[in-house]
Design a protein around this motif. Structure first.
Motif, short mmCIF file in Angstrom:
data_model
loop_
_atom_site.label_atom_id
_atom_site.label_comp_id
_atom_site.label_asym_id
_atom_site.label_seq_id
_atom_site.Cartn_x
_atom_site.Cartn_y
_atom_site.Cartn_z
N LEU A 205 7.21 0.51 -5.45
CA LEU A 205 6.21 1.25 -4.68
C LEU A 205 4.81 0.95 -5.20
O LEU A 205 3.88 0.67 -4.43
CB LEU A 205 6.50 2.75 -4.75
CG LEU A 205 5.44 3.69 -4.18
CD1 LEU A 205 5.22 3.45 -2.70
CD2 LEU A 205 5.85 5.15 -4.42
N GLN A 206 4.65 1.00 -6.51
CA GLN A 206 3.34 0.75 -7.10
C GLN A 206 2.88 -0.68 -6.87
O GLN A 206 1.70 -0.94 -6.58
CB GLN A 206 3.37 1.05 -8.59
CG GLN A 206 2.01 1.12 -9.24
CD GLN A 206 2.00 2.05 -10.43
OE1 GLN A 206 2.99 2.21 -11.12
NE2 GLN A 206 0.87 2.68 -10.68
N ARG A 207 3.81 -1.63 -6.95
CA ARG A 207 3.46 -3.03 -6.70
C ARG A 207 3.02 -3.23 -5.24
O ARG A 207 2.08 -3.97 -4.97
CB ARG A 207 4.64 -3.93 -7.03
CG ARG A 207 4.95 -4.05 -8.52
CD ARG A 207 6.22 -4.83 -8.75
NE ARG A 207 6.09 -6.20 -8.26
CZ ARG A 207 7.14 -6.98 -7.96
NH1 ARG A 207 8.37 -6.52 -8.08
NH2 ARG A 207 6.94 -8.20 -7.55
N LEU A 208 3.71 -2.59 -4.33
CA LEU A 208 3.33 -2.70 -2.92
C LEU A 208 1.93 -2.14 -2.68
O LEU A 208 1.12 -2.74 -1.97
CB LEU A 208 4.34 -1.97 -2.04
CG LEU A 208 5.74 -2.58 -1.93
CD1 LEU A 208 6.67 -1.64 -1.16
CD2 LEU A 208 5.69 -3.94 -1.24
N LYS A 209 1.66 -0.99 -3.27
CA LYS A 209 0.37 -0.34 -3.03
C LYS A 209 -0.77 -1.00 -3.80
O LYS A 209 -1.93 -0.82 -3.45
CB LYS A 209 0.47 1.15 -3.40
CG LYS A 209 1.38 1.93 -2.44
CD LYS A 209 0.94 1.75 -1.00
CE LYS A 209 1.84 2.45 -0.02
NZ LYS A 209 1.43 2.24 1.39
N ASN A 210 -0.44 -1.78 -4.84
CA ASN A 210 -1.48 -2.50 -5.58
C ASN A 210 -1.79 -3.86 -4.95
O ASN A 210 -2.74 -4.52 -5.35
CB ASN A 210 -1.05 -2.71 -7.03
CG ASN A 210 -1.11 -1.42 -7.83
OD1 ASN A 210 -1.75 -0.45 -7.43
ND2 ASN A 210 -0.42 -1.38 -8.96
N ASP A 211 -0.98 -4.26 -3.97
CA ASP A 211 -1.18 -5.55 -3.33
C ASP A 211 -2.17 -5.38 -2.17
O ASP A 211 -1.92 -4.58 -1.26
CB ASP A 211 0.16 -6.07 -2.81
CG ASP A 211 0.06 -7.50 -2.29
OD1 ASP A 211 -0.69 -7.73 -1.31
OD2 ASP A 211 0.75 -8.38 -2.83
N PRO A 212 -3.27 -6.11 -2.17
CA PRO A 212 -4.30 -5.91 -1.13
C PRO A 212 -3.79 -6.24 0.27
O PRO A 212 -4.33 -5.74 1.26
CB PRO A 212 -5.43 -6.87 -1.55
CG PRO A 212 -4.78 -7.87 -2.45
CD PRO A 212 -3.68 -7.13 -3.14
N ARG A 213 -2.75 -7.04 0.38
CA ARG A 213 -2.21 -7.40 1.70
C ARG A 213 -1.11 -6.45 2.15
O ARG A 213 -1.00 -6.13 3.33
CB ARG A 213 -1.68 -8.83 1.65
CG ARG A 213 -1.08 -9.33 2.96
CD ARG A 213 -0.81 -10.81 2.89
NE ARG A 213 -0.14 -11.30 4.07
CZ ARG A 213 1.18 -11.46 4.17
NH1 ARG A 213 1.95 -11.15 3.13
NH2 ARG A 213 1.73 -11.91 5.28
N LEU A 214 -0.28 -5.98 1.20
CA LEU A 214 0.87 -5.16 1.56
C LEU A 214 0.60 -3.67 1.52
O LEU A 214 1.40 -2.88 2.00
CB LEU A 214 2.04 -5.49 0.61
CG LEU A 214 2.49 -6.95 0.56
CD1 LEU A 214 3.60 -7.12 -0.46
CD2 LEU A 214 2.94 -7.44 1.93
N CYS A 215 -0.53 -3.28 0.95
CA CYS A 215 -0.79 -1.86 0.72
C CYS A 215 -0.89 -1.04 2.01
O CYS A 215 -0.70 0.17 2.00
CB CYS A 215 -2.04 -1.66 -0.13
SG CYS A 215 -3.56 -2.26 0.65
N ARG A 216 -1.20 -1.71 3.12
CA ARG A 216 -1.36 -0.96 4.37
C ARG A 216 -0.02 -0.65 5.05
O ARG A 216 0.03 0.12 5.99
CB ARG A 216 -2.26 -1.72 5.33
CG ARG A 216 -1.67 -2.98 5.89
CD ARG A 216 -2.48 -3.49 7.07
NE ARG A 216 -3.28 -4.65 6.73
CZ ARG A 216 -3.97 -5.34 7.63
NH1 ARG A 216 -4.00 -4.94 8.87
NH2 ARG A 216 -4.66 -6.39 7.27
N VAL A 217 1.08 -1.26 4.58
CA VAL A 217 2.39 -0.96 5.15
C VAL A 217 2.81 0.44 4.70
O VAL A 217 2.92 0.69 3.50
CB VAL A 217 3.44 -2.00 4.70
CG1 VAL A 217 4.82 -1.63 5.24
CG2 VAL A 217 3.04 -3.40 5.15
#
Length: 272
Positions: A205-217
Motif C-alpha cells: 500500500l505504501q509503495r503504491l501511494k509513494n509512486d507518482p504514477r500509481l498513487c491515483r489508483v
C-alpha cells in the motif's frame, strides 16, 4: 563484499534475488535469505546465466519448475519455482524468458510463448467473452483465500459485467505488475486483503501511494476490526479501510457493496 563474493561463487545454492532500490535480497534454496548492498543490475551482470523475469526479480533457471504463458493479451505470464513460489513475468521480457528457459524445462512444463502480457488469476471471467476487441476496465483483488477470490470473481462478473476482476495471492510484486501496464490499462480500483500477510499488504500500500504514477489508483484495504489496523491503513494513505473478521462468510457481498460506492457513486480518476 564478504557476503556477496562467497555467495556468488556458489550459484547452485541460490534460488533468486529480489531487488529493493540499491539493495537486493538473496534467497537461498534452503530457505535462508540475506540482504546484499548491491542493486539487482549488479547481480545480473555477475550471474549472466540467471534470468531477469521483471525489474525486481532475478531467478536461477535451474530452480524453475514451470513456465505459464499469459492468459490474455496485455497481461503477463508467470514462473513457478520448485519451492512452489510464483513470480510474474514482465510482458516486455516474456519471449526472452521463455526462450532462455526452454533448455532448462521438460517439454511438459515449458509452455509456448504468446503475445505480450501480468500473471493474475487462473480463471477467465465469462463476461470477457462479450468484451473481446475493446478495452475493459479492471479491478485488482489481492487475497490469499482462494475461496474468497473465487466468490468475489463470481459476484463481480455477475453484478459488474463491464469490469474484469484480476486476483493474485501475494501483493509483493503488485507495484511492478502495475508499473508494467500502460496508463490506460491501470485498474480503476485495488482491493488489498490485509487480514493475513498484513505487513506485506501495508508495505505494498505504501509503495503504491509513494509512486507518482500509481498513487491515483484508489486502494481499499480490508483489515481486521482493530483500531491498530485502521490507523495503520490510513497512515499509509488507503483510500478507505473496511474491517472484517477472518473467515467472514459475507466476503463477496462486502466486495459488491464496496463496488456499489466506488463504481457508481464515487468519481474515479481518468487514467488516459
Amino acid at each position: 563484499m564478504s557476503i556477496i563474493n562467497p555467495a556468488l561463487e556458489r550459484p547452485e545454492l541460490i534460488a533468486y534475488f529480489l531487488g529493493a532500490n540499491n539493495y537486493s535480497w538473496l534467497h537461498f534454496r534452503n530457505g535462508e535469505k540475506k540482504l546484499l548492498s548491491k542493486p539487482i543490475s549488479y547481480l545480473e551482470g555477475r550471474l549472466p546465466g540467471f534470468i531477469r523475469v521483471h525489474k525486481t526479480a532475478l531467478i536461477n533457471p535451474d530452480y524453475v519448475q514451470s513456465l505459464h504463458r499469459p492468459l490474455r493479451q496485455k497481461m503477463a505470464g508467470k514462473i513457478q519455482l520448485q519451492s512452489g513460489e510464483t513470480f510474474p513475468v514482465s510482458r516486455r521480457r516474456w519471449n526472452q524468458v521463455a526462450q532462455s528457459l526452454g533448455e532448462h524445462l521438460s517439454p511438459g512444463n515449458n509452455e509456448e510463448p504468446l503475445q505480450e502480457s501480468v500473471y493474475l488469476d487462473d480463471a477467465r471471467p465469462t463476461s470477457e467473452q462479450s468484451n473481446l476487441g475493446r478495452s475493459v476496465a479492471s479491478l485488482f483483488l489481492v487475497t490469499s483465500d482462494e475461496q474468497n477470490a473465487f466468490l468475489a470473481r463470481q459476484v463481480i462478473t455477475k453484478n459488474w459485467p463491464d469490469y474484469r476482476v484480476e486476483t493474485i495471492p501475494k501483493s509483493i510484486h503488485l507495484p511492478e505488475l502495475l508499473d508494467d501496464l500502460a496508463q490506460s490499462e491501470l485498474p480503476v480500483l485495488v482491493f488489498l486483503d490485509a487480514r493475513s500477510d498484513t505487513l506485506e499488504r501495508l508495505q505494498t500500500l505504501q509503495r503504491l501511494k509513494n509512486d507518482p504514477r500509481l498513487c491515483r489508483v484508489p486502494v481499499v484495504l480490508l483489515a481486521l476490526p482493530t483500531d491498530k489496523s485502521v490507523i495503520e491503513g490510513y497512515e499509509r494513505q488507503a483510500n478507505s479501510v473496511i474491517t472484517m473478521k477472518e473467515g467472514d462468510m459475507a466476503f463477496a457481498q462486502v466486495i459488491d457493496r464496496i463496488c456499489q460506492f466506488w463504481l457508481k457513486i464515487a468519481e474515479l480518476p481518468a487514467h488516459c
